[in-house]
Design a protein around this motif. Structure first.
Motif, PDB file in Angstrom:
ATOM      1  N   THR A 173       0.847  -1.195   0.000  1.00 51.68           N
ATOM      2  CA  THR A 173       0.000   0.000   0.000  1.00 51.68           C
ATOM      3  C   THR A 173       0.885   1.248   0.000  1.00 51.68           C
ATOM      4  O   THR A 173       2.066   1.202   0.348  1.00 51.68           O
ATOM      5  CB  THR A 173      -0.909   0.068   1.252  1.00 51.68           C
ATOM      6  N   VAL A 210      -7.745 -10.139  -4.179  1.00 51.78           N
ATOM      7  CA  VAL A 210      -7.074 -10.178  -2.871  1.00 51.78           C
ATOM      8  C   VAL A 210      -7.818 -11.175  -1.992  1.00 51.78           C
ATOM      9  O   VAL A 210      -9.053 -11.158  -1.928  1.00 51.78           O
ATOM     10  CB  VAL A 210      -7.068  -8.780  -2.206  1.00 51.78           C
ATOM     11  N   VAL A 220       0.304  -3.908   4.081  1.00 51.01           N
ATOM     12  CA  VAL A 220       0.172  -2.480   4.371  1.00 51.01           C
ATOM     13  C   VAL A 220       1.591  -1.970   4.673  1.00 51.01           C
ATOM     14  O   VAL A 220       2.298  -2.570   5.492  1.00 51.01           O
ATOM     15  CB  VAL A 220      -0.782  -2.294   5.577  1.00 51.01           C
TER      16      VAL A 220
END
Ligand code: KIV
Length: 276
Positions: free
Chosen positions: A35, A191, A226
């Motif tokens: 991300t 995902v 992330v």
């Protein structure tokens, strides 16, 4: 060790596209995704040749101090997507469609996807399987690349009864049916978040598009994290993440050094200013 597959992927200086996702998948080259929510971080991640950058709605929880992703607005995502697109020159930029911007109708979903593509996204991601199939079909029909998101879908955390593994034994066939439906609707990738490795493996064996896993085991065609979890930006991390660098500790160290230099009057030094 970085294994090179010289004949696949974009030419030097060219962007990584959806065709390259399929190319890597077919060649068995794992896909990488992180991300990012701003230009400077996107530039750094892009320079590491990460294949895809996800402007996740985790923007809300990581950067905006929210307790869940449901408060993230389309305006938030547009600002973050534009920043990431400005910072990334190679990576495929995928933007999350935030909660409340696609559930009502296919027309609402297309309108949202168009806004995100105009902001710089090369693809959009939305959460859910068969319940949002008309939306996925409509977005694909509008010429926009769609990434699906199954398993634990944070926008439905309350409905799912908390942050927990999805698609365990009995529930596995339903999850795989959702994945097949998304594939048939034209999604280029899906995902899988917090899914048992055995379910992911069963899905991998039935799909001909890549699964990008997060807490979904080693058999997914690629992995996403992330970036703040990956880089050690805080003391806490989810069990499925790994910390690959102590960036948070280093940033604190830099701030302490700066504080000491100002307090001790060693900064600014003569080379940092003009006398006249
Ligand atoms: O918002 C996000 O960061 C995501 C990933 C966890 C896949 O959707």
């Amino acid at each position: 060790m970085h294994k090179h597959h010289p004949d696949i992927g974009p030419k030097p200086g060219k962007p990584f596209r959806v065709q390259h996702v399929q190319q890597y998948f077919t060649a068995g080259r794992p896909l990488t995704m992180l991300t990012a929510y701003d230009a400077i971080t996107a530039r750094i991640i892009d320079s590491a040749e990460i294949d895809m950058i996800l402007v996740g709605d985790s923007y809300g929880t990581t950067m905006l101090g929210m307790s869940s992703t449901v408060g993230v607005t389309l305006d938030d995502m547009v600002r973050a997507t534009a920043a990431v697109a400005a910072g990334a020159s190679r990576a495929l930029v995928v933007a999350d469609m935030p909660f409340g911007t696609y559930e009502s109708s296919p027309a609402q979903a297309v309108d949202t996807a168009v806004v995100l593509v105009r902001a710089g996204a090369a693809a959009v991601k939305l959460e859910g399987g068969r319940r949002i199939l008309p939306q996925v079909k409509a977005i694909v029909n509008a010429g926009i690349n769609v990434m699906g998101h199954l398993g634990f879908t944070p926008q439905s955390e309350n409905h799912l009864g908390g942050k927990r593994l999805q698609g365990r034994s009995d529930a596995a066939p339903e999850l795989i049916a959702d994945a097949l439906a998304l594939q048939d609707a034209g999604a280029f990738s899906i995902v899988f978040e917090m899914v048992p490795a055995a379910t992911t493996r069963a899905a991998v064996n039935q799909l001909n598009i890549p699964i990008i896993g997060i807490g979904a085991g080693p058999d997914a065609a690629g992995q996403v994290l992330v970036w703040t979890d990956m880089a050690g930006m805080q003391d806490w991390k989810p069990s499925f993440a790994q910390v690959f660098g102590q960036v948070g500790a280093e940033l604190k160290h830099a701030a302490q050094n700066y504080r000491d230099a100002v307090v001790n009057r060693t900064f600014p030094a003569p080379e940092n200013y003009h006398e006249n």
